[in-house]
Scaffold this active site. Structure first.
Site, PDB file in Angstrom:
ATOM      1  NE  ARG A  56      41.449  32.289  47.647  1.00  0.00           N
ATOM      2  CZ  ARG A  56      40.881  31.556  47.910  1.00  0.00           C
ATOM      3  NH1 ARG A  56      40.555  30.834  48.826  1.00  0.00           N
ATOM      4  NH2 ARG A  56      41.183  29.892  47.040  1.00  0.00           N
ATOM      5  CB  THR A  57      40.067  36.907  42.483  1.00  0.00           C
ATOM      6  OG1 THR A  57      41.500  36.582  43.308  1.00  0.00           O
ATOM      7  CG2 THR A  57      40.571  38.140  42.098  1.00  0.00           C
ATOM      8  CE  LYS A  84      36.324  28.088  17.887  1.00  0.00           C
ATOM      9  NZ  LYS A  84      34.689  29.411  17.040  1.00  0.00           N
ATOM     10  NE  ARG A 106      43.802  35.411  39.126  1.00  0.00           N
ATOM     11  CZ  ARG A 106      43.787  35.081  39.902  1.00  0.00           C
ATOM     12  NH1 ARG A 106      43.856  33.468  40.949  1.00  0.00           N
ATOM     13  NH2 ARG A 106      43.506  35.793  41.783  1.00  0.00           N
ATOM     14  CG  HIS A 134      46.296  39.489  43.211  1.00  0.00           C
ATOM     15  ND1 HIS A 134      45.282  40.239  42.665  1.00  0.00           N
ATOM     16  CD2 HIS A 134      46.305  37.730  43.095  1.00  0.00           C
ATOM     17  CE1 HIS A 134      44.041  39.182  43.064  1.00  0.00           C
ATOM     18  NE2 HIS A 134      44.652  38.183  43.142  1.00  0.00           N
TER      19      HIS A 134
HETATM   20  N1   CP Z   1      43.822  35.846  46.476  1.00  0.00           N
HETATM   21  C1   CP Z   1      43.383  34.710  45.119  1.00  0.00           C
HETATM   22  O1   CP Z   1      43.820  35.534  44.569  1.00  0.00           O
HETATM   23  O2   CP Z   1      42.281  33.552  44.776  1.00  0.00           O
HETATM   24  P1   CP Z   1      41.824  33.114  43.849  1.00  0.00           P
HETATM   25  O3   CP Z   1      43.281  32.676  43.043  1.00  0.00           O
HETATM   26  O4   CP Z   1      41.007  31.785  44.360  1.00  0.00           O
HETATM   27  O5   CP Z   1      41.552  34.352  43.810  1.00  0.00           O
END
Ligand code: CP
Length: 314
Positions: A56-57, A84, A106, A134
């Site tokens: 999603r993100t 590496k 992320r 998040h």
């Molecule tokens: N909600 C969320 O962060 O989903 P993903 O891990 O699919 O990005």
């Protein structure tokens, strides 16, 4: 919005969150057009740097940046020089030298986006760091509440599940508290952080902790389930998934204790049949797919607002 980065919601004012919502409203109008593209970020390069899996993100950030006409580069740790042994700081210096204007990151380590922000003159957007934060998920969650219920202030929001490991819960606690909602955290004691110590840090928001799910859900406006994070479970935190299902799964019977028309939310990915019953995930009160769709508008709003920041320098 006079900020370089979006790292968490603890340093957002209610007015800034409101500005993000209003900008997302404008982005939703763009998304309703036959051609969902505006030139706001033409000539800017957005790097999407993911050290953890995501659907999603990652996809919604990519769509958001492309809808704003940015050039988008996707990097995963497994296919970059990180594999590496290149350090995070060297990776950021390299991406800056290659012309990155914004980095969406992320990372499995809490705090990694803060380190990146110190080394990048452009903007950093935290797309999830370890157990910590998040913020874009919390913004899209609150935006969905505002869209469906007309407000965030005074809502009773119950977050159920693995609170201990949840960056979604942490950012939602900051955001919802700032916007005047009442937050209840519910889950097994072994998956709850030591919140009773919060009194020693005066600016942490107040939340109610309730271990009994039926009491927690009484009169709720919003019920948010969290994923049981099998990959983050240290041995012994849960006696068994079967016991968790018995005591905490979101079922139709339990949801009925919330207010009529209460929203059912989940940030995804879901373990259907564990933290949420399949029929609850797809019931008429579920707005889980709306959360996903709103993620594009919220991320477009954030990229657009950060692009207006004038103080970029190291
Ligand atoms: N909600 C969320 O962060 O989903 P993903 O891990 O699919 O990005």
């Amino acid at each position: 919005m006079n900020r370089k980065d979006v790292l968490d919601l603890d340093d957002f004012s209610p007015e800034e969150i409101q500005l993000v919502f209003e900008t997302a409203d404008a982005m939703k109008e763009v998304l309703s057009r036959p051609i969902k593209k505006v030139p706001a970020l033409r000539g800017k390069t957005v790097v999407i740097l993911f050290y953890e899996t995501s659907t999603r993100t990652r996809v919604s950030f990519e769509l958001a940046a492309k809808n704003l006409s940015a050039d988008v580069v996707n990097i995963t740790a497994a296919t970059s020089a990180v594999a590496k042994g290149e350090s995070l700081v060297d990776t950021i210096r390299t991406l800056q030298a290659l012309g990155a204007d914004m980095i969406v990151i992320r990372h499995e380590q809490s705090g990694a986006p803060y380190l990146v922000a110190q080394h990048l003159s452009g903007s950093v957007l935290n797309a999830g760091d370890g157990w910590h934060a998040h913020p874009t998920q919390a913004l899209l969650d609150m935006y969905t509440m505002r869209e469906k219920l007309g407000r965030v202030a005074d809502l009773s929001v119950v977050i159920v599940g693995d609170i201990l490991h949840s960056r979604v819960a942490r950012s939602n606690v900051w955001g919802l508290s700032k916007m005047g909602a009442r937050v209840t955290l519910c889950g097994p004691p072994t998956l709850m952080p030591m919140l009773e110590k919060r009194g020693s840090i005066s600016d942490l928001p107040e939340v109610r902790v309730e271990y009994d799910i039926d009491r927690a859900l009484d009169g709720a406006d919003v019920v948010m389930g969290l994923r049981i994070q099998k990959e983050r479970q240290d041995g012994g935190l849960l006696p068994s998934l079967r016991e968790y299902v018995q005591l905490y799964q979101l079922t139709q019977e339990r949801i009925a204790r919330a207010k009529p028309g209460a929203l059912v939310m989940h940030p995804g990915p879901m373990n259907e049949g564990i933290e949420i019953a399949p029929d609850v995930a797809r019931c008429s009160q579920s707005v889980i797919e709306d959360q996903v769709s709103n993620g594009v508008a919220i991320r477009m709003a954030l990229l657009y607002l950060l692009a207006g920041y004038k103080g970029h320098q190291l």
